[in-house]
Every structure is written in C-alpha cells, then in structure tokens.
Design a protein around this motif. Structure first.
Motif, PDB file in Angstrom:
ATOM      1  N   ILE A 165       0.864  -1.176   0.000  1.00  0.00           N
ATOM      2  CA  ILE A 165       0.000   0.000   0.000  1.00  0.00           C
ATOM      3  C   ILE A 165       0.902   1.228   0.000  1.00  0.00           C
ATOM      4  N   ALA A 167      -2.727   0.958  -4.249  1.00  0.00           N
ATOM      5  CA  ALA A 167      -2.332  -0.396  -3.842  1.00  0.00           C
ATOM      6  C   ALA A 167      -1.588  -1.038  -5.001  1.00  0.00           C
ATOM      7  N   ASN A 192      -6.893   2.462  -4.494  1.00  0.00           N
ATOM      8  CA  ASN A 192      -7.432   1.566  -3.470  1.00  0.00           C
ATOM      9  C   ASN A 192      -8.740   2.108  -2.902  1.00  0.00           C
ATOM     10  N   GLN A 237     -10.245   0.178   0.192  1.00  0.00           N
ATOM     11  CA  GLN A 237      -9.449   0.210   1.425  1.00  0.00           C
ATOM     12  C   GLN A 237      -8.937  -1.180   1.791  1.00  0.00           C
ATOM     13  N   SER A 258      -6.208  -4.218   2.462  1.00  0.00           N
ATOM     14  CA  SER A 258      -4.945  -4.322   3.200  1.00  0.00           C
ATOM     15  C   SER A 258      -4.012  -5.290   2.487  1.00  0.00           C
ATOM     16  N   GLU A 281      -4.702  -9.249   1.113  1.00  0.00           N
ATOM     17  CA  GLU A 281      -6.099  -9.553   0.791  1.00  0.00           C
ATOM     18  C   GLU A 281      -6.260  -9.768  -0.706  1.00  0.00           C
TER      19      GLU A 281
END
Length: 159
Positions: free
Chosen positions: A11, A16, A55, A58, A60, A63
């Motif tokens: 990130i 991302a 992203n 949101q 992480s 994922e």
C-alpha cells in the motif's frame, strides 16, 4: 467494467500494488499447445505482473481483491499503443521517401528506412508522454473495486 482478481502486495498512500497471475485461454481451445500463444507462454512462462491501482475498497496487504478498469479507458489506451507506432512508421517512411524524391540520386529506400525509424522513435516518445498523462485520468486507471471475502490467497479463482 473489465475485472481481474489479484492479491495486494503493498500500500502506498491512496494506491495499492496488486499482483495478478497471468492467464491464457489455452485450456479451452481445440488447438491446445499448437498455436503461437501457447508457444509464447511456454517460452516466457506464466509469471505474475504487478499493477498500481487506486485503493477505493481500502484493502490491506495480503487480501485478495477485484481490480477493475473501464472499457473506454482500455479501448483508448489500446488504440494509442497500437496506432501511434504504426502511424509513426508509415508517416516517417512516406516523409523520408518524399524528401529523397526531391534530391538527386537514388536514395529513396534509405531515406524511407531512416524516416520510418525516426517516425517510430517519435511515436514512442509521444507514447511515453501519453502514458504519463493517462495516470491522472480516472477512466484509464485501475481501481480496487472490492475485497473478495472467503477466497483463500494463493488459490486461483475460476473465471
């Protein structure tokens, strides 16, 4: 919207970096293993690629997510990538041949070749600027659409 699944590897602010496994359509073809695409796949392998995406979901690190890009953005970028070098080659060759036609001697083919090379190089420079400008255009930017819950990382999903 064209979608592809991948795994978030890092990130960086609002973006991302997502790893996507390369796939081909060789599994569903009657000429499996006998076409040019399968030969290229065997030579280069089935590695993964990394894509920078906005992203929005949101997500992480680690994922599994679904990336999306608009059809219009993909179409305009594809047109630019395929048309600009071709136009540069042909335009440069025609310009070189025309300029050689005005001079004495038989240098038409050499001038056309030199013009094509120069036109191609100019087209690649234009594409470099186009690529830099397209990063700020939302319709040409990949977006993390959603997080895929319940899908284990490392196991490819069916298309």
């Amino acid at each position: 919207m064209i979608e592809e699944s991948g795994v978030v590897v890092s990130i960086d602010g609002p973006n991302a970096r997502v790893r996507i496994e390369r796939r081909t359509v060789c599994g569903g073809c009657a000429a499996h293993g006998a076409c040019g695409t399968s030969l290229i796949e065997r030579y280069f392998g089935r590695g993964s690629i990394h894509v920078e995406a906005l992203n929005q979901a949101q997500a992480s690190v680690g994922e599994r997510v679904m990336l999306g890009i608009s059809e219009q953005g993909l179409l305009s970028a594809s047109f630019a990538v395929y048309f600009a070098p071709l136009a540069g080659l042909l335009g440069g060759a025609l310009a070189g041949e025309a300029l050689a036609g005005f001079s004495e001697g038989g240098y038409g083919d050499a001038a056309a070749l030199l013009g094509a090379a120069l036109g191609f190089a100019l087209a690649l420079l234009w594409l470099r600027g186009y690529s830099a400008r397209s990063r700020s255009r939302p319709e040409q930017q990949a977006v993390v659409c959603r997080i895929e819950r319940g899908v284990p990382v490392g196991i490819p999903t069916a298309p």
